[in-house]
Design a protein around this motif. Structure first.
Motif, PDB file in Angstrom:
ATOM      1  N   TYR A 199       0.850  -1.190   0.000  1.00  0.00           N
ATOM      2  CA  TYR A 199       0.000   0.000   0.000  1.00  0.00           C
ATOM      3  C   TYR A 199       0.885   1.239   0.000  1.00  0.00           C
ATOM      4  CZ  TYR A 199      -3.387  -3.546   1.246  1.00  0.00           C
ATOM      5  OH  TYR A 199      -4.167  -4.680   1.252  1.00  0.00           O
ATOM      6  N   SER A 200       1.647   1.383  -1.077  1.00  0.00           N
ATOM      7  CA  SER A 200       2.562   2.515  -1.199  1.00  0.00           C
ATOM      8  C   SER A 200       2.825   2.818  -2.659  1.00  0.00           C
ATOM      9  CB  SER A 200       3.891   2.210  -0.498  1.00  0.00           C
ATOM     10  OG  SER A 200       4.834   3.232  -0.758  1.00  0.00           O
ATOM     11  N   ARG A 201       2.872   4.094  -2.973  1.00  0.00           N
ATOM     12  CA  ARG A 201       3.198   4.506  -4.338  1.00  0.00           C
ATOM     13  C   ARG A 201       4.682   4.350  -4.629  1.00  0.00           C
ATOM     14  NH1 ARG A 201       5.381   9.711  -4.998  1.00  0.00           N
ATOM     15  NH2 ARG A 201       5.487  10.982  -3.098  1.00  0.00           N
ATOM     16  N   PHE A 202       5.494   4.089  -3.598  1.00  0.00           N
ATOM     17  CA  PHE A 202       6.938   4.014  -3.777  1.00  0.00           C
ATOM     18  C   PHE A 202       7.420   2.639  -4.229  1.00  0.00           C
ATOM     19  CE2 PHE A 202       6.730   7.404  -0.356  1.00  0.00           C
ATOM     20  CZ  PHE A 202       6.954   8.447  -1.234  1.00  0.00           C
ATOM     21  N   VAL A 203       6.541   1.633  -4.246  1.00  0.00           N
ATOM     22  CA  VAL A 203       6.940   0.287  -4.676  1.00  0.00           C
ATOM     23  C   VAL A 203       6.766   0.175  -6.183  1.00  0.00           C
ATOM     24  CG1 VAL A 203       6.492  -2.177  -4.474  1.00  0.00           C
ATOM     25  CG2 VAL A 203       6.281  -0.717  -2.468  1.00  0.00           C
ATOM     26  N   ARG A 204       7.867  -0.089  -6.884  1.00  0.00           N
ATOM     27  CA  ARG A 204       7.798  -0.237  -8.341  1.00  0.00           C
ATOM     28  C   ARG A 204       7.319  -1.632  -8.745  1.00  0.00           C
ATOM     29  NH1 ARG A 204      10.828   3.587 -11.120  1.00  0.00           N
ATOM     30  NH2 ARG A 204      10.961   5.488  -9.840  1.00  0.00           N
ATOM     31  N   LYS A 205       7.726  -2.646  -7.956  1.00  0.00           N
ATOM     32  CA  LYS A 205       7.329  -4.006  -8.292  1.00  0.00           C
ATOM     33  C   LYS A 205       7.309  -4.840  -7.017  1.00  0.00           C
ATOM     34  CE  LYS A 205       8.806  -5.793 -12.164  1.00  0.00           C
ATOM     35  NZ  LYS A 205       9.674  -6.454 -13.189  1.00  0.00           N
ATOM     36  N   PHE A 206       6.329  -5.731  -6.937  1.00  0.00           N
ATOM     37  CA  PHE A 206       6.202  -6.640  -5.806  1.00  0.00           C
ATOM     38  C   PHE A 206       6.479  -8.067  -6.264  1.00  0.00           C
ATOM     39  CE2 PHE A 206       4.776  -8.387  -1.903  1.00  0.00           C
ATOM     40  CZ  PHE A 206       4.050  -9.536  -2.218  1.00  0.00           C
ATOM     41  N   HIS A 207       7.241  -8.816  -5.449  1.00  0.00           N
ATOM     42  CA  HIS A 207       7.585 -10.209  -5.755  1.00  0.00           C
ATOM     43  C   HIS A 207       7.073 -11.108  -4.644  1.00  0.00           C
ATOM     44  CE1 HIS A 207      10.390  -8.780  -8.895  1.00  0.00           C
ATOM     45  NE2 HIS A 207      10.714  -7.846  -8.012  1.00  0.00           N
ATOM     46  N   HIS A 208       6.134 -11.984  -4.980  1.00  0.00           N
ATOM     47  CA  HIS A 208       5.590 -12.917  -4.000  1.00  0.00           C
ATOM     48  C   HIS A 208       6.569 -14.085  -3.840  1.00  0.00           C
ATOM     49  CE1 HIS A 208       2.496 -16.138  -2.829  1.00  0.00           C
ATOM     50  NE2 HIS A 208       2.735 -15.387  -1.767  1.00  0.00           N
ATOM     51  N   CYS A 209       7.107 -14.261  -2.650  1.00  0.00           N
ATOM     52  CA  CYS A 209       8.184 -15.227  -2.429  1.00  0.00           C
ATOM     53  C   CYS A 209       7.803 -16.237  -1.356  1.00  0.00           C
ATOM     54  CB  CYS A 209       9.463 -14.494  -2.012  1.00  0.00           C
ATOM     55  SG  CYS A 209       9.337 -13.662  -0.411  1.00  0.00           S
ATOM     56  N   PRO A 210       8.562 -17.338  -1.236  1.00  0.00           N
ATOM     57  CA  PRO A 210       8.350 -18.281  -0.135  1.00  0.00           C
ATOM     58  C   PRO A 210       8.602 -17.605   1.210  1.00  0.00           C
ATOM     59  CG  PRO A 210       9.713 -19.265  -1.853  1.00  0.00           C
ATOM     60  CD  PRO A 210       9.594 -17.805  -2.179  1.00  0.00           C
ATOM     61  N   GLY A 211       8.028 -18.160   2.253  1.00  0.00           N
ATOM     62  CA  GLY A 211       8.191 -17.609   3.585  1.00  0.00           C
ATOM     63  C   GLY A 211       9.538 -17.951   4.186  1.00  0.00           C
ATOM     64  N   LEU A 212      10.164 -16.984   4.833  1.00  0.00           N
ATOM     65  CA  LEU A 212      11.436 -17.235   5.503  1.00  0.00           C
ATOM     66  C   LEU A 212      11.276 -18.285   6.589  1.00  0.00           C
ATOM     67  CD1 LEU A 212      14.447 -16.348   6.003  1.00  0.00           C
ATOM     68  CD2 LEU A 212      13.520 -14.739   7.686  1.00  0.00           C
ATOM     69  N   ARG A 213      10.171 -18.220   7.340  1.00  0.00           N
ATOM     70  CA  ARG A 213       9.973 -19.168   8.432  1.00  0.00           C
ATOM     71  C   ARG A 213       9.613 -20.557   7.925  1.00  0.00           C
ATOM     72  NH1 ARG A 213       5.828 -16.955  11.125  1.00  0.00           N
ATOM     73  NH2 ARG A 213       4.245 -18.395  10.349  1.00  0.00           N
ATOM     74  N   THR A 214       8.747 -20.628   6.930  1.00  0.00           N
ATOM     75  CA  THR A 214       8.260 -21.923   6.467  1.00  0.00           C
ATOM     76  C   THR A 214       9.201 -22.600   5.479  1.00  0.00           C
ATOM     77  OG1 THR A 214       6.969 -20.738   4.792  1.00  0.00           O
ATOM     78  CG2 THR A 214       5.845 -21.318   6.839  1.00  0.00           C
ATOM     79  N   ASP A 215       9.968 -21.840   4.730  1.00  0.00           N
ATOM     80  CA  ASP A 215      10.856 -22.412   3.704  1.00  0.00           C
ATOM     81  C   ASP A 215      12.068 -21.503   3.512  1.00  0.00           C
ATOM     82  OD1 ASP A 215      11.985 -23.790   1.600  1.00  0.00           O
ATOM     83  OD2 ASP A 215      10.427 -23.263   0.139  1.00  0.00           O
ATOM     84  N   PRO A 216      12.997 -21.473   4.493  1.00  0.00           N
ATOM     85  CA  PRO A 216      14.132 -20.544   4.385  1.00  0.00           C
ATOM     86  C   PRO A 216      15.013 -20.799   3.170  1.00  0.00           C
ATOM     87  CG  PRO A 216      14.434 -22.068   6.226  1.00  0.00           C
ATOM     88  CD  PRO A 216      13.030 -22.232   5.754  1.00  0.00           C
ATOM     89  N   ALA A 217      15.228 -22.069   2.816  1.00  0.00           N
ATOM     90  CA  ALA A 217      16.040 -22.361   1.630  1.00  0.00           C
ATOM     91  C   ALA A 217      15.332 -21.884   0.369  1.00  0.00           C
ATOM     92  CB  ALA A 217      16.332 -23.858   1.544  1.00  0.00           C
ATOM     93  N   GLY A 218      14.004 -22.084   0.311  1.00  0.00           N
ATOM     94  CA  GLY A 218      13.244 -21.622  -0.838  1.00  0.00           C
ATOM     95  C   GLY A 218      13.241 -20.102  -0.935  1.00  0.00           C
ATOM     96  N   PHE A 219      13.160 -19.425   0.212  1.00  0.00           N
ATOM     97  CA  PHE A 219      13.218 -17.963   0.214  1.00  0.00           C
ATOM     98  C   PHE A 219      14.544 -17.477  -0.344  1.00  0.00           C
ATOM     99  CE2 PHE A 219      14.950 -14.275   2.470  1.00  0.00           C
ATOM    100  CZ  PHE A 219      14.087 -13.291   2.025  1.00  0.00           C
ATOM    101  N   LEU A 220      15.646 -18.036   0.132  1.00  0.00           N
ATOM    102  CA  LEU A 220      16.960 -17.601  -0.340  1.00  0.00           C
ATOM    103  C   LEU A 220      17.133 -17.928  -1.820  1.00  0.00           C
ATOM    104  CD1 LEU A 220      19.718 -16.383   0.234  1.00  0.00           C
ATOM    105  CD2 LEU A 220      20.492 -18.655   0.973  1.00  0.00           C
ATOM    106  N   ARG A 221      16.669 -19.092  -2.230  1.00  0.00           N
ATOM    107  CA  ARG A 221      16.773 -19.471  -3.634  1.00  0.00           C
ATOM    108  C   ARG A 221      15.999 -18.474  -4.506  1.00  0.00           C
ATOM    109  NH1 ARG A 221      16.037 -24.562  -2.938  1.00  0.00           N
ATOM    110  NH2 ARG A 221      13.764 -24.484  -2.938  1.00  0.00           N
ATOM    111  N   PHE A 222      14.831 -18.077  -4.052  1.00  0.00           N
ATOM    112  CA  PHE A 222      14.026 -17.115  -4.798  1.00  0.00           C
ATOM    113  C   PHE A 222      14.769 -15.789  -4.955  1.00  0.00           C
ATOM    114  CE2 PHE A 222      11.025 -13.679  -5.187  1.00  0.00           C
ATOM    115  CZ  PHE A 222      10.054 -14.163  -6.043  1.00  0.00           C
ATOM    116  N   VAL A 223      15.334 -15.289  -3.857  1.00  0.00           N
ATOM    117  CA  VAL A 223      16.038 -14.011  -3.906  1.00  0.00           C
ATOM    118  C   VAL A 223      17.252 -14.095  -4.814  1.00  0.00           C
ATOM    119  CG1 VAL A 223      17.369 -12.356  -2.541  1.00  0.00           C
ATOM    120  CG2 VAL A 223      15.209 -13.242  -1.661  1.00  0.00           C
ATOM    121  N   GLU A 224      18.007 -15.186  -4.738  1.00  0.00           N
ATOM    122  CA  GLU A 224      19.196 -15.320  -5.576  1.00  0.00           C
ATOM    123  C   GLU A 224      18.832 -15.381  -7.054  1.00  0.00           C
ATOM    124  OE1 GLU A 224      22.916 -17.199  -3.845  1.00  0.00           O
ATOM    125  OE2 GLU A 224      21.357 -18.548  -3.101  1.00  0.00           O
TER     126      GLU A 224
END
Length: 439
Positions: free
Chosen positions: A47-72
């Motif tokens: 809810y901000s005009r300052f975000v150019r793009k949003f990326h729906h990613c895995p949860g850090l708590r539920t899938d930390p390896a998946g979260f890091l893989r997504f970011v990389e």
């Protein structure tokens, strides 16, 4: 400041926390291109005009390896100048910081040091080692040891926990029994538990940015009024030279690189600040920004490998507030609809404790879309003020760590698991990578 002609591409590691939302505002006002990762499609930062793009990613708590893989993979696919860990995602990034170093600007200490201060027990031991003041503290690992260690009144805290989770104020036997029940029911004794004497005083927070052990930026504010869960609803900047010295000692000892914040109690009967908690990140940096200390810009520069000069101290007496926290706090303290309406009026008119204060979380005048979560919160509380606690729990999402996800990140195979091919490749491309550009 970062060269005004140079607008950076910044990736925020989450958008659910108040700290991440405030960092987003500061980055947006500076004209940087900001994108956000988060496991919640309806996180606060959307809810901000300052975000150019949003990326729906895995949860850090539920899938930390998946979260890091997504970011990389995101970093490999798109160019970013800086990766900014605004909450506990730094724990995962620090684990593989050497692997990330060649891809994006990132300011984090060694993983061992990050892990040490992220743990409440580890931070307490560090304070003892450095001879820095904290409330009398005992560390236990069982219910029997906890019963023996408690001196009423006390504060009981799990070693892992953020956003006021895992904390019990024990003033009598019934409070102790409730804390023991919660700890035993939720596996709290799987890790260490701290028991600290309850010290009466004012809650304060100190924030800092370091460059390889040297303190470059520092700011402190005190709590004027509490919100839900004990967080700050209204805060005011203060000067604490002694506290600055404590942080300098911690940062120099660890060779700290990046952001570091501490929670403090100023006792009513003493001028000595007592350190009670540590966060290896910036915590709600807008009050510092309003006081003339742009810690976010400083962190960007350190992330880019620069060695900037130290910032001067900010102004004292700068008051800011978080309207959503104030409304939730009013509802959580058995507030009535009349209390909610009265609080809304004081916020809107800037009267009472809000005199001279500016909004830091949902700055509607600067970012009109931020009115949506604020208005929704107010409307729900007017329907039922008792919803405050359940609404606040919505912030304890999958972007946060727990004991199990910490163990996964600490495991020997975490870096390998995070870089392994994902057997659910289509999930990454379709289910999670629901990137969307926002107005």
């Amino acid at each position: 400041m970062v060269d005004g002609a140079r607008k950076l591409r910044v990736l925020l590691s989450e958008g659910s926390s108040t700290s991440g939302r405030e960092a987003l505002t500061i980055l947006g006002l500076a004209g940087h291109h900001v994108e956000v990762c988060d496991p919640s499609r309806w996180c606060l930062a959307r809810y901000s005009r300052f975000v150019r793009k949003f990326h729906h990613c895995p949860g850090l708590r539920t899938d930390p390896a998946g979260f890091l893989r997504f970011v990389e993979r995101l970093l490999a696919r798109e160019r970013f100048d800086v990766l900014l860990p605004t909450h506990e995602q730094g724990f995962a990034f620090a684990r593989v910081s050497r692997r990330l170093a060649g891809r994006v600007g990132l300011a984090l200490p060694d993983f061992a040091d990050y892990r040490r201060v992220h743990s409440k027990a580890g931070f307490s031991r560090l304070l003892d080692q450095l001879g820095l003041p904290q409330p009398p503290t005992r560390i236990v690992t069982s219910a029997d040891a906890l019963r023996e260690a408690v001196r009423l009144p006390s504060v009981v805290k799990t070693s892992v926990g953020t956003a006021s989770r895992g904390i019990w104020f024990v003033r009598d036997e019934s409070d102790l029994n409730l804390a023991l029940y919660d700890l035993e029911s939720n596996g709290g004794f799987d890790g260490e538990v701290l028991v600290q004497d309850l010290v009466t005083g004012t809650t304060e927070k100190a924030q800092s940015v370091f460059c390889r052990g040297r303190l470059l930026g520092f700011h402190t504010y005190r709590q004027v009024a509490a919100g839900v869960g004990g967080g700050e609803a209204i805060k005011e900047s203060v000067s604490r030279p002694a506290l600055r010295g404590y942080l300098e000692a911690i940062g120099a000892h660890l060779g700290w690189h990046g952001a570091l914040s501490v929670d403090v109690i100023m006792p009513l009967d003493s001028a000595t600040p007592l350190l009670i908690d540590c966060n290896p990140r910036l915590v709600e940096p807008m009050n510092a920004y309003r006081a003339g200390v742009d810690l976010v810009d400083l962190l960007l520069r350190v992330s880019l490998g620069e060695t900037p000069g130290a910032l001067p101290e900010g102004r004292e007496g700068v008051r800011t507030h978080l309207a959503m926290q104030a409304l939730l706090g009013s509802g959580s303290r058995d507030g009535t609809r009349r209390d909610i309406i009265r609080e809304c009026w004081r916020i809107r008119s800037g009267t009472g404790v809000y005199t001279g204060s500016s909004e830091e979380l949902t700055p509607v005048g600067l970012d009109w879309i931020s009115a949506l979560p604020l208005a929704t919160t107010a409307a729900l509380l007017l329907v039922s003020p008792q919803l405050a606690s359940s609404l606040a729990r919505g912030g304890f999402g999958a972007h946060l760590l727990d004991l199990e996800s910490i163990r996964k990140i600490e495991s020997d195979g975490f870096a390998r698991d995070a870089s392994a091919p994902d057997p659910g490749e289509s999930r990454d491309d379709v289910g999670y990578n629901g990137s969307s550009s926002l107005p």
